[in-house]
Design a protein around this motif. Structure first.
Motif, PDB file in Angstrom:
ATOM      1  N   UNK A 288       0.934  -1.347   0.010  1.00  0.00           N
ATOM      2  CA  UNK A 288      -0.392  -0.113  -0.038  1.00  0.00           C
ATOM      3  C   UNK A 288       0.850   1.257   0.073  1.00  0.00           C
ATOM      4  N   UNK A 289       1.812   1.240   0.799  1.00  0.00           N
ATOM      5  CA  UNK A 289       2.756   2.487   1.124  1.00  0.00           C
ATOM      6  C   UNK A 289       3.412   2.819  -0.429  1.00  0.00           C
ATOM      7  N   UNK A 290       3.933   1.435  -0.954  1.00  0.00           N
ATOM      8  CA  UNK A 290       4.570   1.417  -2.270  1.00  0.00           C
ATOM      9  C   UNK A 290       3.792   2.413  -3.355  1.00  0.00           C
ATOM     10  N   UNK A 291       2.329   2.275  -3.398  1.00  0.00           N
ATOM     11  CA  UNK A 291       1.523   2.554  -4.374  1.00  0.00           C
ATOM     12  C   UNK A 291       1.440   3.997  -4.061  1.00  0.00           C
ATOM     13  N   UNK A 292       1.282   4.269  -2.646  1.00  0.00           N
ATOM     14  CA  UNK A 292       0.921   5.550  -2.489  1.00  0.00           C
ATOM     15  C   UNK A 292       2.220   6.592  -2.671  1.00  0.00           C
ATOM     16  N   UNK A 293       3.369   5.915  -2.570  1.00  0.00           N
ATOM     17  CA  UNK A 293       4.713   6.802  -2.830  1.00  0.00           C
ATOM     18  C   UNK A 293       4.732   6.925  -4.589  1.00  0.00           C
ATOM     19  N   UNK A 294       4.390   5.988  -5.171  1.00  0.00           N
ATOM     20  CA  UNK A 294       4.225   6.012  -6.497  1.00  0.00           C
ATOM     21  C   UNK A 294       3.618   7.056  -7.155  1.00  0.00           C
ATOM     22  N   UNK A 295       2.370   7.497  -6.500  1.00  0.00           N
ATOM     23  CA  UNK A 295       1.486   8.220  -6.937  1.00  0.00           C
ATOM     24  C   UNK A 295       1.935   9.734  -6.505  1.00  0.00           C
ATOM     25  N   UNK A 296       2.701   9.533  -5.272  1.00  0.00           N
ATOM     26  CA  UNK A 296       3.494  10.918  -4.902  1.00  0.00           C
ATOM     27  C   UNK A 296       4.696  11.411  -6.103  1.00  0.00           C
ATOM     28  N   UNK A 297       5.176  10.418  -6.568  1.00  0.00           N
ATOM     29  CA  UNK A 297       6.250  10.545  -7.566  1.00  0.00           C
ATOM     30  C   UNK A 297       5.610  11.087  -8.938  1.00  0.00           C
ATOM     31  N   UNK A 298       4.499  10.307  -9.256  1.00  0.00           N
ATOM     32  CA  UNK A 298       3.763  10.861 -10.378  1.00  0.00           C
ATOM     33  C   UNK A 298       3.606  12.348 -10.189  1.00  0.00           C
ATOM     34  N   UNK A 299       2.955  12.648  -9.067  1.00  0.00           N
ATOM     35  CA  UNK A 299       2.359  14.109  -9.060  1.00  0.00           C
ATOM     36  C   UNK A 299       3.553  14.959  -8.908  1.00  0.00           C
ATOM     37  N   UNK A 300       4.639  14.704  -8.435  1.00  0.00           N
ATOM     38  CA  UNK A 300       5.952  15.483  -8.530  1.00  0.00           C
ATOM     39  C   UNK A 300       6.355  15.696 -10.022  1.00  0.00           C
ATOM     40  N   UNK A 301       6.639  14.488 -10.429  1.00  0.00           N
ATOM     41  CA  UNK A 301       7.098  14.372 -11.904  1.00  0.00           C
ATOM     42  C   UNK A 301       6.098  15.499 -12.936  1.00  0.00           C
ATOM     43  N   UNK A 302       4.887  15.287 -12.570  1.00  0.00           N
ATOM     44  CA  UNK A 302       3.957  15.823 -13.469  1.00  0.00           C
ATOM     45  C   UNK A 302       3.993  17.580 -13.230  1.00  0.00           C
ATOM     46  N   UNK A 303       4.317  17.917 -11.869  1.00  0.00           N
ATOM     47  CA  UNK A 303       4.774  19.216 -11.622  1.00  0.00           C
ATOM     48  C   UNK A 303       5.712  19.892 -12.366  1.00  0.00           C
ATOM     49  N   UNK A 304       6.906  18.818 -12.207  1.00  0.00           N
ATOM     50  CA  UNK A 304       8.061  19.400 -13.040  1.00  0.00           C
ATOM     51  C   UNK A 304       8.120  19.613 -14.378  1.00  0.00           C
ATOM     52  N   UNK A 305       7.205  18.747 -14.885  1.00  0.00           N
ATOM     53  CA  UNK A 305       7.100  18.853 -16.377  1.00  0.00           C
ATOM     54  C   UNK A 305       6.086  20.046 -16.642  1.00  0.00           C
ATOM     55  N   UNK A 306       5.240  20.219 -15.938  1.00  0.00           N
ATOM     56  CA  UNK A 306       4.577  21.447 -16.096  1.00  0.00           C
ATOM     57  C   UNK A 306       5.171  22.825 -16.292  1.00  0.00           C
ATOM     58  N   UNK A 307       6.110  22.681 -15.112  1.00  0.00           N
ATOM     59  CA  UNK A 307       6.741  24.070 -15.004  1.00  0.00           C
ATOM     60  C   UNK A 307       7.828  24.199 -16.118  1.00  0.00           C
ATOM     61  N   UNK A 308       8.476  23.191 -16.541  1.00  0.00           N
ATOM     62  CA  UNK A 308       9.422  23.001 -17.477  1.00  0.00           C
ATOM     63  C   UNK A 308       8.884  23.385 -19.095  1.00  0.00           C
ATOM     64  N   UNK A 309       7.487  23.100 -19.228  1.00  0.00           N
ATOM     65  CA  UNK A 309       6.681  23.309 -20.370  1.00  0.00           C
ATOM     66  C   UNK A 309       6.550  24.825 -20.286  1.00  0.00           C
ATOM     67  N   UNK A 310       6.162  25.480 -19.308  1.00  0.00           N
ATOM     68  CA  UNK A 310       5.879  26.846 -19.358  1.00  0.00           C
ATOM     69  C   UNK A 310       7.211  27.764 -19.485  1.00  0.00           C
ATOM     70  N   UNK A 346      -6.566  16.814  -9.509  1.00  0.00           N
ATOM     71  CA  UNK A 346      -6.920  15.319  -9.437  1.00  0.00           C
ATOM     72  C   UNK A 346      -5.816  14.457  -9.193  1.00  0.00           C
ATOM     73  N   UNK A 347      -4.639  14.720  -9.287  1.00  0.00           N
ATOM     74  CA  UNK A 347      -3.398  14.091  -8.836  1.00  0.00           C
ATOM     75  C   UNK A 347      -3.486  13.923  -7.360  1.00  0.00           C
ATOM     76  N   UNK A 348      -3.540  15.378  -6.878  1.00  0.00           N
ATOM     77  CA  UNK A 348      -3.658  15.461  -5.458  1.00  0.00           C
ATOM     78  C   UNK A 348      -4.755  14.867  -4.603  1.00  0.00           C
TER      79      UNK A 348
END
Length: 753
Positions: A288-310, A346-348
């Motif tokens: 369970x913790x592993x999935x939660x951690x993966x979600x958090x990594x997904x959210x962080x990656x999405x944030x970085x990609x978003x910032x780089x795009x702009x 939605x990720x949050x």
């Protein structure tokens, strides 16, 4: 004939240009001394210093100009040596005249043909004809070309360099481009777009844009965790209860509070044991913790990609690339940002509630649009940069294409211009060739005439004619004779001495005039006698007495009569004078109505004003005598009895008493019986009216009295054999007088008181 004389200032007293237009066969020019008459004669004679003035010839056929003025006298009579002889046809001239006469019609016909061709080429007034039509094609085309220049000048100033300020040069450039331009035809919008770059004064390289990279953002949309229901360990006793309740996310949140107070249930606030704590820990296992951690990594990656795009988007905007559609690009970027923010929410929420399924909104359409805008801008940038690298070549190419576009717009006008120009040029060339042939033919004919004249000419007839006139008019102290083997004259006294230096002014002027008078009918060489000519008399009686004035007037009138004959070699005459009496004598013509000129004549007046000499055309003879004005009263229908009485008295006294030496009694003797009484009553009537004033309260003569005495007045001229003078002054013909004779006889009876 001369159709127009153009005097271009400054010359002599003329400070401004002036002209004599629509000249006729006979032209009278009156002006005081010093007003500029001799300048006119010098322009006609083409005297040195007057070459900038010009003559316009009718039909383009130039004639010999023979000018009598003080220059002529100086050249011929104030020189050392004998006078050049005047050649005319001699005694054995019958056969020569016949042969010359046979050639003259051919010469006249050729001259008429030349005149006709010149009129077709240049018009009678030099303002029309084929040459004028050809010349008029240029300004028409020039105006049409200039309109195109004005239409496109704002965008293509560089292409039009050198011809922007001259319609004529622009038209010439169009014609030059028509002959050589082979550039590709492009649309106006394309040309304008390229001109903004190629013709820019500050053209610089443009910086390419970075491509839009969004792989990580798009990959997140299909991540399996988003659709996975993340829950705890199902082997734990508490798992059935949690699953039944369907609130593992709520339990997970409560676990945080239980860790703070291990002995109390965070949900029901009851006491818990160690087993309950172990079950909670076991439920939220490592997976369970592993999935939660993966979600958090997904959210962080999405944030970085978003910032780089702009960052990339802002970089594109910040470069101010002229080829990027900034407004559209910014609108798409704003829409993308809104969608990415929604996906982040939605990720949050997924992390907060792992058991929920979420689905991210796709962003590929936004990315595709943004990238297409970047790609289009970069393609245009590459073209622009290539243009900058080859700016000289690009300018040359674009300039050629701009002119190609202008030529295309003017295609119809240029085609019409070319066709008309070709037609007119061919016609003009044909006429000029025909004109050249006719002129060559005339030269051949004139050469034949010249040979015939050489065989039969002599100076002797002129000597005889001049000497006869000298004797006839009382000049018997000198005469002229041959000199230098019969080719020149000398002026001799009766004793044989040379008289050329001892002549009085009057003698000199008279013989000068006679010499010119016979010269216009001959030539100063043995050929050219029969050529057509224009004759000018400039003040021929300046120093003559009144007797010679009338002699010279008569001789010039003979020349005028010859000029009126279309077969005469004298085609045109000009008479310039300052002498009022000579002008009146020379211009008198009984057939001329007093209120207008004849078709073959023109009257001019030269005046010297403060701004220089001017020449004015006169609708009627500008010089009229008081005697003529009296006759105008006689012809008036509305003259009063008193005015008519005074007018008739003055005419009778001037004409019969002062000029004719006839008194009242002598005039009355011309009548017999009743007619004599009527004549006497006329004199009584006119004297009464001119020496007293009638009071119309007591006397009323009426129109019938005027009419009756006018009839008697005419009868006086009839009986005195002066009816010719009466008709001349009244301006009526012999036929009209004859028709009126019978009707007037009944009106001549006036009661004598």
């Amino acid at each position: 004939m001369i159709g127009e004389i153009q005097i271009n200032a400054p010359v002599a007293t003329y400070l401004n240009p002036t002209r004599l237009a629509d000249l006729r066969r006979i032209n009278y020019i009156f002006g005081a001394n010093g007003t500029g008459k001799t300048t006119i004669s010098r322009v006609i004679a083409r005297t040195v210093g007057h070459e900038h003035c010009s003559l316009a010839w009718r039909g383009g056929v130039e004639l010999l100009c023979m000018v009598y003025n003080r220059d002529f006298v100086e050249q011929n009579f104030n020189q050392n040596g004998p006078l050049q002889g005047v050649f005319t046809l001699g005694e054995n001239q019958v056969e020569a005249e016949r042969d010359i006469a046979g050639l003259q019609p051919a010469i006249e016909k050729a001259n008429d043909q030349i005149s006709s061709l010149n009129n077709q080429l240049n018009g009678e007034d030099s303002q029309s004809g084929k040459c004028k039509e050809l010349a008029e094609l240029e300004p028409i085309l020039r105006d049409k070309c200039w309109k195109q220049k004005q239409l496109h000048d704002e965008h293509f100033q560089v292409a039009f360099t050198g011809v922007r300020n001259s319609a004529e040069r622009f038209k010439d450039k169009v014609l030059a481009e028509q002959a050589s331009n082979s550039a590709e035809l492009r649309s106006l919008d394309e040309l304008k777009g390229r001109a903004e770059t190629v013709f820019s004064k500050n053209i610089e390289r443009a910086t390419p844009l970075r491509n839009i990279s969004t792989d990580e953002l798009i990959a997140a949309e299909v991540n399996t965790l988003l659709q996975k229901v993340i829950v705890g360990n199902q082997n734990v006793d508490i798992a059935a209860l949690i699953n039944h309740l369907g609130n593992s996310d709520w339990v997970k949140q409560g676990r945080y509070y239980h860790e703070q107070q291990p002995d109390t249930c965070p949900f029901c606030q009851q006491s818990t044991d160690k087993q309950f704590a172990d079950d909670l820990t076991a439920f939220f296992s490592e997976a369970y913790d592993s999935d939660i951690q993966a979600l958090k990594l997904l959210e962080a990656g999405y944030q970085r990609a978003y910032e780089q795009l702009f960052v990339d988007i802002q970089s594109c905007v910040g470069l101010n690339n002229p080829f990027l559609s900034a407004e559209l690009f910014n609108a798409e970027a704003q829409a993308l940002a809104e969608r990415l923010k929604g996906n982040q929410s939605k990720l949050a929420s997924k992390i907060e509630e792992p058991s929920r399924k979420v689905e991210l909104e796709p962003i590929e359409s936004f990315i595709t649009e943004l990238q297409s805008l970047v790609t289009a801008a970069n393609e245009a940038t590459n073209v622009h940069n290539q243009t900058v690298n080859n700016i000289a070549t690009e300018k040359h190419t674009l300039t050629a294409q701009v002119w190609r576009y202008v030529l295309n717009e003017l295609a119809g006008d240029l085609r019409q211009y070319g066709q008309k120009k070709s037609q007119l040029s061919q016609a003009i060339e044909g006429m000029r060739q025909s004109l050249s042939d006719k002129q060559a033919h005339i030269r051949t004919l004139k050469a034949q005439v010249k040979e015939l004249e050489k065989q039969t000419t002599s100076v002797r007839p002129t000597i005889t004619a001049i000497n006869d006139l000298l004797l006839k008019f009382g000049f018997n102290s000198f005469s002229i004779d041959e000199a230098d083997n019969g080719t020149h004259y000398q002026i001799l006294r009766a004793n044989g001495d040379d008289a050329s230096r001892s002549l009085s002014e009057g003698e000199k002027t008279f013989i000068t005039f006679l010499y010119f008078y016979y010269l216009i009918k001959g030539a100063q060489s043995s050929s050219g006698i029969t050529g057509n000519r224009v004759v000018v008399f400039d003040d021929p009686i300046s120093s003559l007495d009144s007797d010679i004035l009338y002699i010279v007037s008569s001789l010039i009138k003979e020349v005028m009569e010859e000029t009126r004959n279309s077969n005469s070699q004298i085609k045109q005459i000009f008479v310039l004078t300052h002498n009022v009496y000579f002008h009146k004598e020379i211009s008198f013509n009984r057939s001329r109505p007093l209120d207008r000129t004849l078709n073959e004549e023109s009257f001019w007046q030269v005046k010297k004003l403060q701004q220089g000499s001017v020449i004015e055309r006169c609708d009627t003879n500008p010089i009229r005598s008081a005697y003529e004005l009296l006759w105008e009263d006689v012809k008036s229908d509305n003259i009063s009895s008193i005015s008519l009485q005074n007018t008739l008295r003055r005419i009778l006294e001037n004409y019969f008493t002062m000029w004719g030496g006839m008194g009242k009694d002598e005039i009355c003797k011309l009548f017999d019986g009743r007619d004599k009484l009527i004549c006497q009553s006329l004199f009584s009537w006119v004297n009464d009216g001119s020496h007293s004033i009638h009071d119309d309260l007591y006397i009323n003569h009426g129109g019938q009295t005027n009419k009756a005495y006018l009839s008697v007045f005419r009868s006086i001229f009839i009986n005195a054999h002066q009816i010719g003078h009466y008709k001349m002054m009244m301006g009526i013909t012999s036929e009209l007088v004859a028709l009126n004779d019978q009707s007037n006889d009944d009106e001549m009876a006036v009661e004598s008181e």
